[in-house]
Design a protein around this motif. Structure first.
Motif: not given
Length: 697
Positions: A106-117
């Motif tokens: 579910e993790a996302r940056w505030w601009d909607g971009t997924p937080i990834t490895a």
């Protein structure tokens, strides 16, 4: 004037007014542009000193609260020695050197971009390119950080410097940054990214935490809750809509404002704090209602710069005898703590105290005794040769003038500096006090531009006392990440590297004993007392604060250490409402020991794989024996066939004997093989049962 002309003039005037407003707004601090959030929705705290230096996490001293904006993989409480997965959903050991951390989808940056490895790997790799206190030191022990897939990051430890403590530090200490923004900033700023880029525009910041920078000025700045934060469905939202940080000129001003109810939480030294609720009956408290009122963190030490003439260990030993330890605690610190053990190990708690080697401590023991201090210097021919009251080394180098400094406003430590300087002057070492602004003091610390300072160590937790010895004795470190004295000797390095991978208590005791000897012999820092973890709260606007009567509330001794302490923000409630502890805080907690238990399970599973391969080999051996039996049966069958073809001819006695022998041999072989197969089968079943039993456990 016609209505049309009136509209034209009015429009022109409005445009001019708007232009003036915009031109002025550009010059004003952002806090004046955005305005002040509602007080009832705002948690106001005071902890740091001086104006904000910027919100770039790579800076040596970013503005207070920047850690609210970026996630770490886990939360960790040093007080409870427990963990909560934050950006991480879970983890799995690959082997004793490798761990995979799985991120929350579910993790996302505030601009909607997924937080990834890739973001995690990118952040760790920044610590190779820039000196970042909260990343760079871990590369002494980490071999690589790789993205296995979009949601899995693999951290591999160095085999030659196996260090689980460093791994655990990284799991909750590294703030993850968005690669898609910071990669562009790297290209723009290059080597100056960690020094000149301040990141002061709230609109430009891209984070992944539950708060974003809202507005700021030199004395107060605000963070606004991100109501569409990715963690909302997992953790909910923290109670305060806004969090503000306010600065004061000194502890006295901070205390007066706190008593007046101007803010809600503090991380400062307040004289006679207990009077606020015992005498003045105010809705104020510390974590403990009674003495010592505060939880204790790590060691507070007098750091002496490792340079001539102060790197003379005889001088340092004399200084150790000239410090009025008990007076520091009772007079300047209002008995908020106790005098520290000289061992560099926190002796208050049995888990740490077991590593103290009393023989070593007694060999180098020191105590406040000015006459003993003078005698030590006299016997080394470090005397006042010209009668000016200042001693000189045998080579003529004067012991002074020196300065001892702490930031202005730290009134307790300022008083301690006065007391220490006065004592040192009495034994012929010329020391004066200096109290610069915090930013100046911090800059001098990072550049090792000082003679004496009072400072701290790495603190308690799963890594103590290793982390303290590393902080004090490791010349590979530099402030603010450690080695605050600028110690240069390398003798301790092999011991520092060996301790985190050693599991034999006897060998670990030997290592810690040697480290105690080095630290006590050279005294890069002199342990003074255990630092009180400053934490005061007011219930005029918010209730549900961490306190001894609410042990279920997530807490570390240093309450304002975010993001580790973010969970307790979810436990607050506005005054008049009922505070509650979210179920996830309890459900997701696990102790540090679980990491090691899971590692043991992984290693055991690897051993079981070896057993399974052994069983397969045994099965292959059985197959070979059965194949041999088939060959024998075929040969005897052939003999019988031949005999049958010669039925008309009476076989000779020799042929009968040979055939009988073959039959008996076949019978023996079959019997033997059956027995062996039976035994091997029993063993196989037993081994399989053992494996299944272990896995069920």
């Amino acid at each position: 004037m016609t209505s049309c002309a009136f509209l034209t003039v009015t429009t022109r005037a409005l445009k001019r007014i708007l232009a003036i407003i915009l031109s002025v707004a550009v010059l004003l601090p952002s806090t004046l542009v955005f305005g002040q959030p509602p007080r009832a929705d705002t948690l106001i705290v005071s902890d740091a000193w001086g104006p904000p230096q910027g919100w770039n996490p790579l800076l040596p001293s970013p503005a207070w609260g920047y850690t609210l904006m970026y996630p770490t993989l886990f939360f960790y409480s040093t007080y409870k020695d427990t963990w909560i997965p934050y950006l991480a959903k879970g983890y799995r050991w690959v082997n004793e050197y490798t761990i995979d951390v799985v991120l929350r989808p579910e993790a996302r940056w505030w601009d909607g971009t997924p937080i990834t490895a890739d973001d995690v790997k990118f952040t760790f790799d920044l610590g190779k390119e820039y000196t970042i206190p909260w990343v760079t030191p871990y590369w002494d022990y980490i071999a690589s950080v790789e993205a296995v897939d979009r949601s899995t990051v693999r951290i591999v430890l160095k085999k030659e410097a196996l260090n689980y403590f460093a791994l655990f530090d990284a799991l909750h200490g590294v703030l993850i940054l968005p690669r898609h923004r910071w990669e562009k900033l790297k290209q723009q700023y290059g080597v100056k990214l960690a020094s000149e880029f301040l990141d002061t525009n709230p609109a430009g910041i891209v984070g992944g935490g539950p708060y974003r920078l809202y507005s700021w000025s030199e004395d107060i700045w605000y963070y606004e809750r991100v109501d569409d934060w990715w963690g909302k469905d997992i953790f909910g939202l923290p109670a305060p809509k806004y969090i503000a940080h306010r600065t004061f000129k000194d502890n006295v001003a901070a205390a007066l404002a706190f008593e007046a109810g101007e803010y809600d939480g503090a991380g400062h030294f307040f004289a006679k704090i207990w009077e606020m609720w015992t005498v003045k009956r105010l809705a104020r408290r510390t974590y403990l209602a009674n003495p010592p009122y505060y939880l204790h963190s790590g060691l507070v030490l007098l750091y002496i710069r490792w340079k001539h003439p102060l790197n003379n260990t005889i001088v340092r030993r004399a200084i150790a005898h000239a410090i009025p330890y008990q007076d520091l605690v009772s007079k300047a610190y209002f008995n908020y703590s106790i005098v520290a053990s000289p061992s560099f190990i926190i002796h208050e708690y049995p888990a740490y105290a077991k590593w103290i080697n009393e023989t070593v401590v007694n060999k180098y023991r020191y105590e406040y005794n000015l006459e003993k201090a003078k005698k030590i210097l006299d016997e080394a021919n470090i005397v006042d040769k010209d009668g000016d009251g200042v001693r000189e080394l045998p080579d003529g180098t004067k012991l002074g003038p020196f300065t001892i400094q702490v930031p202005y406003g730290w009134t307790d430590w300022m008083m301690m500096c006065d007391m220490i300087a006065s004592s040192l002057r009495q034994i012929g070492i010329d020391v004066r006090t200096e109290f610069p602004d915090f930013s100046v003091w911090w800059d001098r610390l990072t550049r090792l531009d000082f003679d004496f300072i009072i400072g701290w160590d790495a603190g308690p937790g799963y890594a103590h006392p290793w982390n303290t010895f590393r902080w004090v004795l490791d010349p590979r470190l530099s402030p603010p990440a450690g080695n605050w004295a600028g110690y240069t000797k390398t003798e301790a390095i092999p011991l520092i590297d060996a301790a985190p991978g050693e599991t034999d208590p006897a060998k670990l005791m030997e290592i810690y004993s040697k480290l105690q000897e080095i630290a006590l012999r050279d005294l890069p820092g002199i342990p003074l007392f255990y630092g009180a973890a400053w934490y005061e709260y007011s219930e005029e606007y918010w209730v549900g604060w961490p306190a001894e009567e609410r042990p279920e509330v997530w807490v570390s001794p240093y309450i304002w250490n975010w993001p580790d302490n973010l969970p307790w923000l979810f436990c607050l409630a506005k005054k008049g409402e009922t505070p509650r502890v979210p179920t996830w805080i309890i459900a997701l907690q696990f102790p540090t020991t679980k990491f090691f238990e899971d590692l043991e399970s992984t290693l055991r599973a690897a051993e079981e794989e070896v057993l399974i391969r052994t069983l397969i080999d045994k099965i292959g051996s059985l197959e070979g024996r059965v194949s041999g039996l088939e060959t024998t049966v075929t040969r005897v069958s052939s003999d019988v066939t031949d005999l049958r073809n010669r039925l008309g001819v009476l076989p000779s006695a020799e042929e009968v004997r040979k055939l009988s022998a073959d039959v008996e041999g076949l019978r023996g072989t079959v019997n033997t093989l059956v027995a062996v197969v039976a035994i091997e089968t029993i063993v196989l079943i037993a081994l399989i049962a053992l494996i299944l039993t272990r896995r069920r456990k």
